[in-house]
Motif scaffolding. Structure first.
Motif, mmCIF file in Angstrom:
data_model
loop_
_atom_site.group_PDB
_atom_site.id
_atom_site.type_symbol
_atom_site.label_atom_id
_atom_site.label_comp_id
_atom_site.label_asym_id
_atom_site.label_seq_id
_atom_site.Cartn_x
_atom_site.Cartn_y
_atom_site.Cartn_z
ATOM 1 N N VAL A 39 -37.043 -31.825 12.379
ATOM 2 C CA VAL A 39 -37.670 -32.558 11.284
ATOM 3 C C VAL A 39 -39.103 -32.918 11.670
ATOM 4 O O VAL A 39 -39.321 -33.568 12.695
ATOM 5 C CB VAL A 39 -36.886 -33.860 10.978
ATOM 6 N N PRO A 40 -40.079 -32.513 10.851
ATOM 7 C CA PRO A 40 -41.452 -32.950 11.122
ATOM 8 C C PRO A 40 -41.543 -34.471 11.046
ATOM 9 O O PRO A 40 -41.025 -35.097 10.109
ATOM 10 C CB PRO A 40 -42.263 -32.295 9.992
ATOM 11 N N ALA A 41 -42.187 -35.063 12.020
ATOM 12 C CA ALA A 41 -42.311 -36.522 12.062
ATOM 13 C C ALA A 41 -42.935 -37.061 10.776
ATOM 14 O O ALA A 41 -42.574 -38.135 10.307
ATOM 15 C CB ALA A 41 -43.136 -36.938 13.274
ATOM 16 N N ALA A 42 -43.832 -36.300 10.175
ATOM 17 C CA ALA A 42 -44.517 -36.744 8.961
ATOM 18 C C ALA A 42 -43.564 -36.898 7.776
ATOM 19 O O ALA A 42 -43.884 -37.614 6.825
ATOM 20 C CB ALA A 42 -45.634 -35.771 8.605
ATOM 21 N N ARG A 43 -42.405 -36.247 7.816
ATOM 22 C CA ARG A 43 -41.446 -36.382 6.718
ATOM 23 C C ARG A 43 -40.587 -37.632 6.826
ATOM 24 O O ARG A 43 -39.910 -38.017 5.880
ATOM 25 C CB ARG A 43 -40.529 -35.158 6.653
ATOM 26 N N LEU A 44 -40.604 -38.268 7.987
ATOM 27 C CA LEU A 44 -39.794 -39.464 8.182
ATOM 28 C C LEU A 44 -40.510 -40.681 7.617
ATOM 29 O O LEU A 44 -41.702 -40.892 7.863
ATOM 30 C CB LEU A 44 -39.500 -39.666 9.664
ATOM 31 N N ASP A 45 -39.772 -41.471 6.860
ATOM 32 C CA ASP A 45 -40.300 -42.709 6.312
ATOM 33 C C ASP A 45 -40.834 -43.559 7.469
ATOM 34 O O ASP A 45 -40.238 -43.575 8.554
ATOM 35 C CB ASP A 45 -39.167 -43.437 5.585
ATOM 36 N N PRO A 46 -41.943 -44.267 7.280
ATOM 37 C CA PRO A 46 -42.486 -45.104 8.366
ATOM 38 C C PRO A 46 -41.474 -46.102 8.942
ATOM 39 O O PRO A 46 -41.574 -46.476 10.113
ATOM 40 C CB PRO A 46 -43.657 -45.833 7.696
ATOM 41 N N ARG A 47 -40.473 -46.498 8.152
ATOM 42 C CA ARG A 47 -39.444 -47.407 8.670
ATOM 43 C C ARG A 47 -38.691 -46.803 9.854
ATOM 44 O O ARG A 47 -38.162 -47.532 10.683
ATOM 45 C CB ARG A 47 -38.432 -47.767 7.572
ATOM 46 N N PHE A 48 -38.650 -45.464 9.922
ATOM 47 C CA PHE A 48 -37.957 -44.804 11.029
ATOM 48 C C PHE A 48 -38.565 -45.248 12.360
ATOM 49 O O PHE A 48 -37.856 -45.399 13.355
ATOM 50 C CB PHE A 48 -38.055 -43.278 10.876
ATOM 51 N N PHE A 49 -39.872 -45.435 12.375
ATOM 52 C CA PHE A 49 -40.575 -45.765 13.617
ATOM 53 C C PHE A 49 -40.686 -47.272 13.851
ATOM 54 O O PHE A 49 -41.214 -47.699 14.859
ATOM 55 C CB PHE A 49 -41.949 -45.103 13.607
ATOM 56 N N SER A 50 -40.187 -48.061 12.940
ATOM 57 C CA SER A 50 -40.135 -49.505 13.074
ATOM 58 C C SER A 50 -38.682 -49.867 13.373
ATOM 59 O O SER A 50 -37.858 -49.981 12.468
ATOM 60 C CB SER A 50 -40.605 -50.168 11.770
#
Length: 124
Positions: A45-56
Motif C-alpha cells: 500500500v502506498p503510504a500516500a493512500r493511508l489516511d493521516p490518522r494511520f500515522f497518529s
C-alpha cells in the motif's frame, strides 16, 4: 494503473495504485484484503493512500488495520516516504522499527526495498 497482483521476488503481491482511493476506514482495509484473496500473500500500500490518522497512533487506526492483515494471514507493506510522520512521533518510530523486525507488517521506502525483503536469504 489499477491495483494489480504481481509476482515480486517469487511472491504474489497486490501492488496498490498510488492514485487509488484512500484507506480511511477498517472497511477500506477489508476491501484490500478481499482483493488480495485473489492470490496475493502481501499487500503493498502506498503510504500516500493511508489516511493521516494511520500515522497518529493515538487514533488506533494503524493498530486496527494492521491487526486485520495479521488476522487474515496477509503481510502488509506500507511503501513510501513516511519521514514527516516519523519526525513528529517517537511512538511511530518505535512501531516502525519493531514492525520491520517482524514478518507481518513492513514500512519500506519503495518497491525495490520490498523485493529485497521478499528475496530469500541464500543458504550457506
Amino acid at each position: 494503473m489499477a491495483d494489480d497482483i504481481q509476482e515480486r521476488a517469487g511472491v504474489p503481491v497486490l501492488v496498490c495504485d498510488p492514485d487509488g482511493p484512500p484507506i480511511a476506514t477498517e472497511q477500506d482495509a477489508l476491501d484490500l484484503i478481499g482483493s488480495a484473496f485473489l492470490g496475493a500473500q502481501v499487500v503493498a500500500v502506498p503510504a500516500a493512500r493511508l489516511d493521516p490518522r494511520f500515522f497518529s497512533l493515538g487514533s488506533r487506526f494503524a493498530g486496527e488495520v494492521m491487526q486485520k492483515f495479521v488476522n487474515y494471514r496477509l503481510r502488509l507493506a506500507v511503501v513510501g516516504d513516511i519521514s514527516p510522520h516519523l519526525a513528529e512521533s517517537s511512538a511511530l518510530r518505535a512501531l516502525v522499527q519493531e514492525s520491520n523486525r517482524g514478518g507481518h507488517v513492513w514500512f519500506l521506502p519503495d518497491l525495490d526495498a520490498l523485493d529485497a525483503r521478499l528475496t530469500p536469504a541464500p543458504n550457506p
